[in-house]
Scaffold this active site. Sequence first.
Site, mmCIF file in Angstrom:
data_model
loop_
_atom_site.group_PDB
_atom_site.id
_atom_site.type_symbol
_atom_site.label_atom_id
_atom_site.label_comp_id
_atom_site.label_asym_id
_atom_site.label_seq_id
_atom_site.Cartn_x
_atom_site.Cartn_y
_atom_site.Cartn_z
ATOM 1 N N TYR A 10 0.657 -1.534 -0.402
ATOM 2 C CA TYR A 10 0.267 0.181 -0.219
ATOM 3 C C TYR A 10 0.653 1.237 0.229
ATOM 4 C CZ TYR A 10 -3.006 4.026 1.691
ATOM 5 O OH TYR A 10 -3.509 4.583 2.211
ATOM 6 N N THR B 138 -1.027 11.757 2.817
ATOM 7 C CA THR B 138 -1.428 10.483 3.088
ATOM 8 C C THR B 138 -2.409 9.751 3.898
ATOM 9 O OG1 THR B 138 0.502 10.030 4.594
ATOM 10 C CG2 THR B 138 1.249 10.100 2.360
ATOM 11 N N SER C 75 -5.008 14.000 5.519
ATOM 12 C CA SER C 75 -5.557 13.721 4.396
ATOM 13 C C SER C 75 -6.586 14.191 4.809
ATOM 14 C CB SER C 75 -5.599 12.890 3.842
ATOM 15 O OG SER C 75 -6.190 11.680 3.372
ATOM 16 N N TYR D 60 -10.657 15.360 -0.094
ATOM 17 C CA TYR D 60 -10.893 14.852 -1.573
ATOM 18 C C TYR D 60 -12.756 15.434 -1.819
ATOM 19 C CZ TYR D 60 -7.366 11.885 -1.970
ATOM 20 O OH TYR D 60 -5.983 11.004 -2.303
ATOM 21 N N THR E 290 -6.806 17.884 -3.797
ATOM 22 C CA THR E 290 -5.808 16.906 -4.728
ATOM 23 C C THR E 290 -6.961 16.508 -5.778
ATOM 24 O OG1 THR E 290 -4.880 16.084 -2.855
ATOM 25 C CG2 THR E 290 -5.636 14.843 -4.785
ATOM 26 N N ARG F 291 -3.711 0.210 -9.248
ATOM 27 C CA ARG F 291 -3.121 -0.709 -8.074
ATOM 28 C C ARG F 291 -2.298 -1.781 -8.501
ATOM 29 N NH1 ARG F 291 -3.838 4.376 -4.040
ATOM 30 N NH2 ARG F 291 -4.328 5.482 -5.545
ATOM 31 N N LYS G 153 -3.793 20.567 -5.954
ATOM 32 C CA LYS G 153 -3.229 18.878 -6.515
ATOM 33 C C LYS G 153 -3.101 18.389 -6.989
ATOM 34 C CE LYS G 153 -0.890 15.620 -3.057
ATOM 35 N NZ LYS G 153 -1.324 14.693 -2.936
ATOM 36 N N HIS H 177 0.307 11.821 -8.479
ATOM 37 C CA HIS H 177 0.140 11.567 -7.129
ATOM 38 C C HIS H 177 0.961 9.924 -6.439
ATOM 39 C CE1 HIS H 177 -3.660 10.695 -4.732
ATOM 40 N NE2 HIS H 177 -3.027 10.044 -3.914
ATOM 41 N N ARG I 184 0.593 6.620 -8.520
ATOM 42 C CA ARG I 184 0.517 5.992 -7.977
ATOM 43 C C ARG I 184 -1.221 5.615 -8.999
ATOM 44 N NH1 ARG I 184 0.997 4.499 -2.316
ATOM 45 N NH2 ARG I 184 -1.236 3.986 -2.229
ATOM 46 N N ASP J 194 5.462 17.216 -5.789
ATOM 47 C CA ASP J 194 6.187 15.734 -4.708
ATOM 48 C C ASP J 194 6.091 14.955 -6.219
ATOM 49 O OD1 ASP J 194 3.589 15.260 -6.158
ATOM 50 O OD2 ASP J 194 2.295 15.041 -3.651
ATOM 51 N N SER J 195 6.412 13.343 -5.171
ATOM 52 C CA SER J 195 6.686 12.488 -6.435
ATOM 53 C C SER J 195 7.870 11.899 -6.357
ATOM 54 C CB SER J 195 5.712 12.835 -7.634
ATOM 55 O OG SER J 195 4.132 12.408 -7.409
ATOM 56 N N GLY K 105 5.859 11.877 0.982
ATOM 57 C CA GLY K 105 4.883 11.369 1.342
ATOM 58 C C GLY K 105 5.225 9.931 1.359
HETATM 59 C C1 FMN Z 1 0.094 5.956 1.374
HETATM 60 C C2 FMN Z 1 -0.177 7.039 0.295
HETATM 61 C C3 FMN Z 1 -1.523 7.211 0.907
HETATM 62 C C4 FMN Z 1 -1.491 8.583 0.100
HETATM 63 N N1 FMN Z 1 -3.071 9.507 0.537
HETATM 64 C C5 FMN Z 1 -3.244 10.568 -0.735
HETATM 65 C C6 FMN Z 1 -4.230 11.123 0.126
HETATM 66 O O1 FMN Z 1 -5.110 10.142 1.210
HETATM 67 N N2 FMN Z 1 -4.546 12.305 -0.404
HETATM 68 C C7 FMN Z 1 -3.941 12.500 -1.365
HETATM 69 O O2 FMN Z 1 -3.669 13.581 -1.809
HETATM 70 N N3 FMN Z 1 -2.620 11.876 -1.648
HETATM 71 C C8 FMN Z 1 -2.044 11.573 -0.738
HETATM 72 N N4 FMN Z 1 -1.300 10.017 -1.248
HETATM 73 C C9 FMN Z 1 -0.077 11.016 -2.495
HETATM 74 C C10 FMN Z 1 0.537 12.019 -1.854
HETATM 75 O O3 FMN Z 1 0.367 13.217 -1.234
HETATM 76 C C11 FMN Z 1 2.163 12.350 -2.423
HETATM 77 O O4 FMN Z 1 1.993 13.104 -3.817
HETATM 78 C C12 FMN Z 1 3.029 11.427 -3.090
HETATM 79 O O5 FMN Z 1 3.322 10.682 -1.843
HETATM 80 C C13 FMN Z 1 3.755 11.666 -3.071
HETATM 81 O O6 FMN Z 1 5.246 11.193 -3.586
HETATM 82 P P1 FMN Z 1 6.534 10.447 -3.058
HETATM 83 O O7 FMN Z 1 5.255 9.255 -1.845
HETATM 84 O O8 FMN Z 1 6.969 10.118 -3.551
HETATM 85 O O9 FMN Z 1 6.669 11.790 -2.379
HETATM 86 C C14 FMN Z 1 -0.830 9.579 -0.958
HETATM 87 C C15 FMN Z 1 0.822 8.422 -1.189
HETATM 88 C C16 FMN Z 1 0.823 7.706 -0.542
HETATM 89 C C17 FMN Z 1 2.140 6.921 -0.999
#
Ligand code: FMN
Length: 422
Positions: free
Chosen positions: A35, A89, A117, A141, A167, A176, A264, A288, A291, A319-320, A342
């Site tokens: 996850y 997250t 989040s 969201y 977002t 996924r 975002k 994201h 993802r 990010d990312s 993240g």
């Molecule tokens: C486990 C996980 C849960 C996430 N949940 C959310 C979320 O609830 N809302 C959201 O906008 N982005 C979510 N994201 C995306 C993160 O906000 C972010 O864009 C991303 O993790 C950045 O990439 P990085 O993990 O490589 O730093 C999630 C990412 C991960 C890894």
Amino acid sequence: MKRRYSSHHCWRRAQSIDELAWMARHRLPAFAWEYVHGGSEDEITLGDNRRAFAAWGWQPRTLVDVDVRHSRTQLLERPAELPMAIAPTGYNGMLWRDGDIALARAAASRGIPFTLSTVSCTSLETLVAAVPNVRLWFQLYVLDDEAVRNDMLERASQAGVETLMVTTDTVVLGRREWDSRSYVNPRRLTLAHMLDAGLHPQWAYRALWPQGLPTLGNLVKYLPKEQQSAGSAAGYINQRMTRRLTWEVLADIRKRWPGKLLIKGILNAEDALAAKRIGADGVVVTNHGGRQLDGAPATLDALPEVVEAVGDSMHVLLDSGIRRGGDIAKAVALGAEGVLCGRATLYGLALGGEAGAAHAIDLLRDQLHNLMAQLGRPSLEQIDASCLRRSPYSPAPNESSRRPSEALSFKGAGGEIPGDMP
Ligand SMILES: Cc1cc2nc3c(=O)[nH]c(=O)nc-3n(C[C@H](O)[C@H](O)[C@H](O)COP(=O)(O)O)c2cc1C
């Protein structure tokens, strides 16, 4: 070489985010690891995020006094110790009991903002009471129920949230595939999950004991009575995510939200300009974390056109794929005001709660400071495109390291676990 990290606090010796990830992989059961770590489909964008950073090298200057260096800056017009915030997250409580609070405390102690989040385990109200000194951002969201949306905005405002981050890249969830294997329908804890949890007693103790899997704190009040458990809540929210998220909806949110507003989900100049037109204060250039849409551009590649289009008039964050202090510097050199992290802090969280997350931030900060000295640019203002050069050599290895979980997909009996998390 495969190393087993068994000692309780050995994560403190980790020297990089990748090492933390490796240790977290051993600490977590497969369904939690996948996850956190995985991306969508073939995980091409997940890997491209890293390759885009590796494609840039540095152009150092020598004989510069670098005795004093710092990375203090302004993020959204307020001071921060680093050009970085913790990304939103969902379901952090699956990694560590009260994981949202632990992350927020780590952020506060290191002088950076924390983003809660919508699908957090801890509610806004509880988080504010537990960590009153954190710079709190809230990620929204947008659900299909306008009354719920407006109530969440009201709660965020009451809670003293400084910045709202909407977002926009999850109107449907990316495919996924590891998730589809790990989380069977209806979302029940299978015998395989329970065996896996039993094989990871430290995780089970840190995350589950004594109350079991937490539910989604922000959303409990909107959930039907029979869908309040963690697994049901995740499925319910996923169904209720609006597929009709348009600029008109964002314009309405803008009217209702008096504080700073970030969008975002931006990957090009056109959408950045549209965000500006509806009056957003800034954008987060993101895919994201690889993802969502597989094949979407790496964010570092998308950044320059967004900066060129709106960088003078809006806050631009990225990010990312941030795994090194140098990645933060590359984003700043290409015009970002700062970055969101993240997974980097999640790996730390999974290993050591607040202290583990703080360790991840410290690693990034120390790497950044070390780099600034070696670059001959002791302050962030000096980090710009002139520090960079295109590297002619090979890119970073693909980050994808899914572990086959087919063996875990047989069904058994048991309680519920979260599935299909955004
Ligand atoms: C486990 C996980 C849960 C996430 N949940 C959310 C979320 O609830 N809302 C959201 O906008 N982005 C979510 N994201 C995306 C993160 O906000 C972010 O864009 C991303 O993790 C950045 O990439 P990085 O993990 O490589 O730093 C999630 C990412 C991960 C890894």
